[in-house]
Design a protein around this motif. Structure first.
Motif, PDB file in Angstrom:
ATOM      1  N   LYS A 172     -26.714  13.175  95.437  1.00 30.47           N
ATOM      2  CA  LYS A 172     -27.049  14.356  94.345  1.00 30.47           C
ATOM      3  C   LYS A 172     -26.244  15.355  94.652  1.00 30.47           C
ATOM      4  O   LYS A 172     -25.792  16.128  93.480  1.00 30.47           O
ATOM      5  CB  LYS A 172     -28.451  14.674  94.469  1.00 30.47           C
ATOM      6  N   LEU A 173     -25.610  15.482  95.806  1.00 30.81           N
ATOM      7  CA  LEU A 173     -24.516  16.567  95.989  1.00 30.81           C
ATOM      8  C   LEU A 173     -23.182  16.266  95.987  1.00 30.81           C
ATOM      9  O   LEU A 173     -22.117  16.655  96.283  1.00 30.81           O
ATOM     10  CB  LEU A 173     -24.789  17.297  97.435  1.00 30.81           C
ATOM     11  N   GLY A 174     -22.957  15.082  95.468  1.00 30.12           N
ATOM     12  CA  GLY A 174     -21.578  14.320  95.452  1.00 30.12           C
ATOM     13  C   GLY A 174     -21.097  13.919  96.929  1.00 30.12           C
ATOM     14  O   GLY A 174     -19.544  13.840  97.005  1.00 30.12           O
ATOM     15  N   ILE A 175     -21.749  13.720  97.954  1.00 29.90           N
ATOM     16  CA  ILE A 175     -21.327  13.313  99.063  1.00 29.90           C
ATOM     17  C   ILE A 175     -21.510  12.110  99.235  1.00 29.90           C
ATOM     18  O   ILE A 175     -22.538  11.249  99.178  1.00 29.90           O
ATOM     19  CB  ILE A 175     -22.082  14.067 100.270  1.00 29.90           C
ATOM     20  N   LYS A 176     -20.238  11.170  99.743  1.00 30.55           N
ATOM     21  CA  LYS A 176     -20.236   9.736  99.810  1.00 30.55           C
ATOM     22  C   LYS A 176     -20.929   9.450 101.079  1.00 30.55           C
ATOM     23  O   LYS A 176     -20.588   9.871 102.147  1.00 30.55           O
ATOM     24  CB  LYS A 176     -18.966   9.235  99.941  1.00 30.55           C
ATOM     25  N   THR A 177     -21.739   8.631 101.085  1.00 31.92           N
ATOM     26  CA  THR A 177     -22.756   7.907 102.210  1.00 31.92           C
ATOM     27  C   THR A 177     -22.066   7.258 103.195  1.00 31.92           C
ATOM     28  O   THR A 177     -21.352   6.151 102.519  1.00 31.92           O
ATOM     29  CB  THR A 177     -24.224   7.385 101.917  1.00 31.92           C
ATOM     30  N   ALA A 178     -21.661   7.290 104.361  1.00 31.49           N
ATOM     31  CA  ALA A 178     -21.023   6.572 105.119  1.00 31.49           C
ATOM     32  C   ALA A 178     -22.158   5.736 106.225  1.00 31.49           C
ATOM     33  O   ALA A 178     -21.969   4.591 106.252  1.00 31.49           O
ATOM     34  CB  ALA A 178     -20.340   7.513 106.381  1.00 31.49           C
ATOM     35  N   VAL A 179     -23.303   6.657 106.431  1.00 30.55           N
ATOM     36  CA  VAL A 179     -24.707   5.786 107.132  1.00 30.55           C
ATOM     37  C   VAL A 179     -25.644   6.306 106.410  1.00 30.55           C
ATOM     38  O   VAL A 179     -25.851   7.643 106.641  1.00 30.55           O
ATOM     39  CB  VAL A 179     -24.264   6.194 108.735  1.00 30.55           C
ATOM     40  N   ASN A 180     -26.440   5.552 106.171  1.00 31.69           N
ATOM     41  CA  ASN A 180     -27.736   5.773 105.350  1.00 31.69           C
ATOM     42  C   ASN A 180     -28.836   5.976 106.521  1.00 31.69           C
ATOM     43  O   ASN A 180     -29.354   4.959 107.149  1.00 31.69           O
ATOM     44  CB  ASN A 180     -28.378   4.760 104.494  1.00 31.69           C
ATOM     45  N   LEU A 181     -28.771   7.201 106.947  1.00 30.99           N
ATOM     46  CA  LEU A 181     -29.939   7.517 107.940  1.00 30.99           C
ATOM     47  C   LEU A 181     -31.144   8.576 107.263  1.00 30.99           C
ATOM     48  O   LEU A 181     -30.842   9.818 107.641  1.00 30.99           O
ATOM     49  CB  LEU A 181     -29.274   7.950 109.069  1.00 30.99           C
ATOM     50  N   PRO A 182     -32.229   8.108 106.904  1.00 29.98           N
ATOM     51  CA  PRO A 182     -33.126   8.798 105.953  1.00 29.98           C
ATOM     52  C   PRO A 182     -33.399  10.196 107.034  1.00 29.98           C
ATOM     53  O   PRO A 182     -34.000  11.134 106.346  1.00 29.98           O
ATOM     54  CB  PRO A 182     -33.897   7.937 105.600  1.00 29.98           C
ATOM     55  N   ASP A 183     -33.608   9.751 108.246  1.00 30.68           N
ATOM     56  CA  ASP A 183     -34.497  10.685 108.985  1.00 30.68           C
ATOM     57  C   ASP A 183     -33.596  12.013 109.299  1.00 30.68           C
ATOM     58  O   ASP A 183     -34.279  12.963 110.104  1.00 30.68           O
ATOM     59  CB  ASP A 183     -35.201  10.431 110.221  1.00 30.68           C
ATOM     60  N   VAL A 184     -32.511  12.019 109.143  1.00 27.02           N
ATOM     61  CA  VAL A 184     -31.586  13.166 109.462  1.00 27.02           C
ATOM     62  C   VAL A 184     -32.176  14.525 108.600  1.00 27.02           C
ATOM     63  O   VAL A 184     -32.403  14.312 107.493  1.00 27.02           O
ATOM     64  CB  VAL A 184     -30.246  12.920 109.218  1.00 27.02           C
ATOM     65  N   GLY A 185     -32.490  15.541 109.492  1.00 28.62           N
ATOM     66  CA  GLY A 185     -33.219  16.660 108.881  1.00 28.62           C
ATOM     67  C   GLY A 185     -34.611  16.717 108.623  1.00 28.62           C
ATOM     68  O   GLY A 185     -35.175  17.566 108.396  1.00 28.62           O
ATOM     69  N   MET A 186     -35.238  15.401 108.779  1.00 28.56           N
ATOM     70  CA  MET A 186     -36.565  15.304 108.562  1.00 28.56           C
ATOM     71  C   MET A 186     -37.517  15.543 109.982  1.00 28.56           C
ATOM     72  O   MET A 186     -36.928  15.617 110.745  1.00 28.56           O
ATOM     73  CB  MET A 186     -36.776  13.910 108.152  1.00 28.56           C
ATOM     74  N   ASN A 187     -38.761  15.506 109.855  1.00 26.07           N
ATOM     75  CA  ASN A 187     -39.549  15.827 110.780  1.00 26.07           C
ATOM     76  C   ASN A 187     -39.537  16.977 111.696  1.00 26.07           C
ATOM     77  O   ASN A 187     -39.827  17.090 112.903  1.00 26.07           O
ATOM     78  CB  ASN A 187     -39.355  14.410 111.856  1.00 26.07           C
ATOM     79  N   MET A 188     -39.196  17.871 111.031  1.00 22.73           N
ATOM     80  CA  MET A 188     -38.909  19.134 111.709  1.00 22.73           C
ATOM     81  C   MET A 188     -40.333  20.000 112.170  1.00 22.73           C
ATOM     82  O   MET A 188     -41.282  19.808 111.269  1.00 22.73           O
ATOM     83  CB  MET A 188     -38.222  20.217 110.695  1.00 22.73           C
ATOM     84  N   GLN A 189     -40.497  20.289 113.320  1.00 20.63           N
ATOM     85  CA  GLN A 189     -41.533  20.956 114.010  1.00 20.63           C
ATOM     86  C   GLN A 189     -41.136  22.334 114.526  1.00 20.63           C
ATOM     87  O   GLN A 189     -39.955  22.785 115.132  1.00 20.63           O
ATOM     88  CB  GLN A 189     -42.033  19.898 115.317  1.00 20.63           C
ATOM     89  N   ASP A 190     -41.904  23.014 113.983  1.00 20.50           N
ATOM     90  CA  ASP A 190     -41.830  24.578 114.672  1.00 20.50           C
ATOM     91  C   ASP A 190     -43.202  25.176 115.133  1.00 20.50           C
ATOM     92  O   ASP A 190     -44.171  24.586 114.765  1.00 20.50           O
ATOM     93  CB  ASP A 190     -41.176  25.578 113.666  1.00 20.50           C
ATOM     94  N   HIS A 191     -43.318  26.388 115.852  1.00 20.57           N
ATOM     95  CA  HIS A 191     -44.482  26.936 116.354  1.00 20.57           C
ATOM     96  C   HIS A 191     -44.694  28.084 115.558  1.00 20.57           C
ATOM     97  O   HIS A 191     -44.070  28.942 115.836  1.00 20.57           O
ATOM     98  CB  HIS A 191     -44.399  27.171 117.699  1.00 20.57           C
ATOM     99  N   PRO A 192     -45.630  28.073 114.772  1.00 17.30           N
ATOM    100  CA  PRO A 192     -46.114  29.276 114.123  1.00 17.30           C
ATOM    101  C   PRO A 192     -46.795  30.433 115.133  1.00 17.30           C
ATOM    102  O   PRO A 192     -47.477  29.973 115.810  1.00 17.30           O
ATOM    103  CB  PRO A 192     -47.008  29.043 112.735  1.00 17.30           C
ATOM    104  N   PHE A 193     -46.409  31.616 114.725  1.00 19.10           N
ATOM    105  CA  PHE A 193     -47.181  32.698 115.505  1.00 19.10           C
ATOM    106  C   PHE A 193     -47.397  34.018 114.945  1.00 19.10           C
ATOM    107  O   PHE A 193     -46.492  33.956 113.682  1.00 19.10           O
ATOM    108  CB  PHE A 193     -46.288  32.692 116.995  1.00 19.10           C
ATOM    109  N   PHE A 194     -48.480  34.716 115.421  1.00 14.16           N
ATOM    110  CA  PHE A 194     -48.556  35.951 114.759  1.00 14.16           C
ATOM    111  C   PHE A 194     -49.380  36.814 115.801  1.00 14.16           C
ATOM    112  O   PHE A 194     -49.859  36.312 116.868  1.00 14.16           O
ATOM    113  CB  PHE A 194     -49.480  35.931 113.587  1.00 14.16           C
ATOM    114  N   ALA A 195     -49.489  38.237 115.545  1.00  9.68           N
ATOM    115  CA  ALA A 195     -50.113  38.910 116.699  1.00  9.68           C
ATOM    116  C   ALA A 195     -51.316  39.643 115.782  1.00  9.68           C
ATOM    117  O   ALA A 195     -51.181  40.055 114.732  1.00  9.68           O
ATOM    118  CB  ALA A 195     -49.066  39.860 117.344  1.00  9.68           C
TER     119      ALA A 195
END
Length: 599
Positions: free
Chosen positions: A328-351
């Protein structure tokens, strides 16, 4: 607080690096081929560069997008009490923002990441927590490699860190366990300035022992309970990956070239090492979006250590990622690896904050120019006082939901085991807010609530095909019902904590919106309005077993379907219920040995 100009003698890069080449212009690189190219001089990259350079026969190029960790504003990343000054909006920060967060009433939030040598180890809140032994054992199970288990990886923890005296040189018996600390280059220490709430916190652990026990050392494998915070502070200044690993290597070895202020734009496909997978031993880099592109190649490996945001961005710009999204961005796929950038985890916090019956909080210093100046003068002269201390807390605590919790019955337990926490508290001797306006008068006690076992998963995706455009960062904070319910339970537990007798007569009244956090609905709405990221992104290039379709790297941190590229940073961690910098150091130490073994 106003940023104070302060240069720590002995940390200057250019004054110390007499052997290695420190460059700011790609045109001055002495060669175009190296044994190893390390992309990113962050928490992990500095470790890898140091350990690989122990072999004088190898030549290493380190490329860092950010700036040096010295200069007129360096106090923000050197003086412990000024930790908040290293946050967003400085020259040391990438100045990312998130996408609108649906569970946070569609707010966007700043997303600080270190744009400086040492990466986020130079800008974080310095909390040093390794996590539970169960989390490393789970990593061994996920990856299929017992080398990641607590028993086998613990020697790398000892190799990484050395516990040193606190700034005030007080006797630390009973505040930590010396037997679980090593003799590594990274310096850690206990708080160097006592506060008015220390005894109140400790007395509460005695009165409410069953729910809030005291933990002598949460870096021993079981973090549950309340303990003294260990911070990456040594000799009254921040100890980072840059000061602990990169600086000594550059000062004493001639086989490293460090190029700063230069962004890797993509990996370049080169001749195959084998017929099985495409090989990416080339690196393209530039200093501006419209400026010239330069290239270099590695004989052995390219090590991606650009962090949980930068690493997936570089992979996708190189055509390694989800084929549908790339096309969709016009980037030619060299290796189809769908999980790149996925499964992001972070720790929300507040006070939450309360006014208190005391004048011995740091509010009395930060809101008084004379007191602030006097405290800094004391630090400058002696290395002691409040400026030598981590501003965030002297004590933190990790806790689990009750085993009878309806939340666990409904959703199951996402943690690695019975000694792994669901949430965390940090007890702060002054006003600390996330979205609240800081008052200029009064004295306060604050408590940060951190969700350390979220089930929400976000993503990092490309906004365009330009490496100079920030990617779309969606940490999906509080996106699941589990996360929202745990936050409510955590605040209710905190309210039980401060209802104990040591706090009577000290806490006067809740501040601002904290007054509305009295019902479950009120707590959740307060969280929606107050939560931000605690800056712990991980999992965007997650480790998995070699033959598993999911994941991005295998147990040796090699990118799946690719030859020549290894990832060493927080992006490979599927998740950990701790401040992740300690785990990143440990992983990087073992990764360096894996790279050496491969050679």
């Amino acid at each position: 607080m106003e940023l104070v100009k302060f240069i720590v003698v002995g940390l200057g890069l250019t004054a110390k690096y007499t052997l290695a080449a420190l460059l700011t212009d790609p045109r001055h690189l002495p060669q175009t081929q190296w044994d190893y190219i390390v992309v990113g001089a962050g928490t992990a990259g500095c470790v890898v560069a140091n350990r690989l350079s122990e072999n004088p026969k190898v030549k290493i190029l380190v490329i860092e997008a950010g700036v040096q960790n010295t200069g007129p504003d360096a106090s923000a990343i050197e003086v412990p009490f000024l930790v908040a000054e290293a946050s967003s909006g400085t020259t040391f920060d990438w100045n990312y923002t998130t996408t609108p967060q649906a569970a946070l009433n569609n707010r966007t939030t700043a997303y600080p990441r270190g744009f400086v040598l040492g990466g986020s180890s130079s800008t974080n809140y310095m909390a040093f927590t390794r996590g539970s032994s169960e989390e490393y054992n789970r990593l061994a199970s996920i990856s299929g490699d017992s080398g990641w288990s607590w028993r086998k990886i613990f020697p790398y923890a000892l190799k990484n860190e050395k516990h040193v005296a606190s700034a005030d040189n007080h006797k630390t018996t009973g505040e930590y366990n010396p037997s679980v600390h090593g003799n590594g280059p990274l310096l850690t220490s206990l708080p160097g300035t006592s506060t008015d709430i220390d005894n109140r916190v400790l007395e509460t652990t005695k009165e409410l022992h069953s729910e809030f026990p005291f933990n002598l050392d949460m870096n021993a494998g079981n973090p549950l309970g309340v303990g003294w915070l260990q911070s990456t502070i040594g000799n009254s200044v921040r100890s980072s990956s840059a000061t602990a690993y990169l600086s000594p290597a550059l000062a004493n070895r001639s086989n490293i070239n460090l190029l700063t202020n230069t962004r890797v734009t993509r990996l370049i496909k080169t001749n195959n090492l084998s017929s099985r997978f495409p090989t990416f031993l080339g690196v393209e880099f530039a200093q501006t979006a419209s400026g010239p592109r330069f290239t270099a190649t590695a004989r052995e490996e390219v090590i991606l250590s650009a962090g949980s945001i930068g690493t997936p961005q570089i992979l996708m710009l190189s055509g390694i990622g989800d084929q549908t999204k790339l096309s969709k961005l016009g980037i030619k796929t060299a290796v189809n690896l769908p999980d790149v950038g996925m499964n992001m985890q972070d720790h929300p916090f507040f006070a939450l904050q309360w006014s208190v019956n005391s004048t011995k909080t740091f509010d009395s210093i930060v809101n008084n120019a004379t007191a602030f100046s006097d405290a800094f003068a004391q630090y400058e002269a002696t290395g002691q006082g409040i400026f030598a201390n981590n501003a965030i807390a002297n004590h933190i605590g990790f806790f689990r939901l009750a085993e009878s919790s309806g939340i666990l019955k409904q959703f199951g337990d996402p943690t690695a085991g019975p000694h792994s926490p669901h949430y965390e508290f940090a007890f702060i001797n002054g006003f600390y807010g996330t979205t609240q306006t800081e008052p200029t008068t009064g004295n306060y006690f604050s408590a940060a609530v951190i969700l350390v076992s979220p089930t929400s998963r976000g993503s990092v995706t490309l906004a365009s095909d330009s490496p100079f455009d920030h990617p779309l960062i969606d940490p999906a904070l509080l996106a699941t019902s589990f996360d929202q319910q745990v936050v409510v339970e955590a605040v209710e537990a905190l309210q039980r904590f401060i209802s104990a007798s040591p706090w009577k007569g000290y806490i006067k009244a809740p501040y601002g919106g904290s007054a509305n956090a009295t019902t479950r609905d009120g707590i959740l709405e307060y969280a929606r309005n107050s939560v931000i990221s605690i800056r712990h992104p991980m999992g965007t290039a997650a480790m998995s077993q070699t033959r598993a379709r999911a994941g991005v790297v295998d147990a040796h941190l090699l990118v799946k379907g690719v030859e020549g590229v290894r990832i060493v940073d927080a992006s490979v961690i599927p998740g950990i219920a701790a401040h992740p910098q300690a785990a990143v150091y440990i992983i990087a130490e073992r990764a360096a040995d894996l790279i050496k073994a491969a050679r």
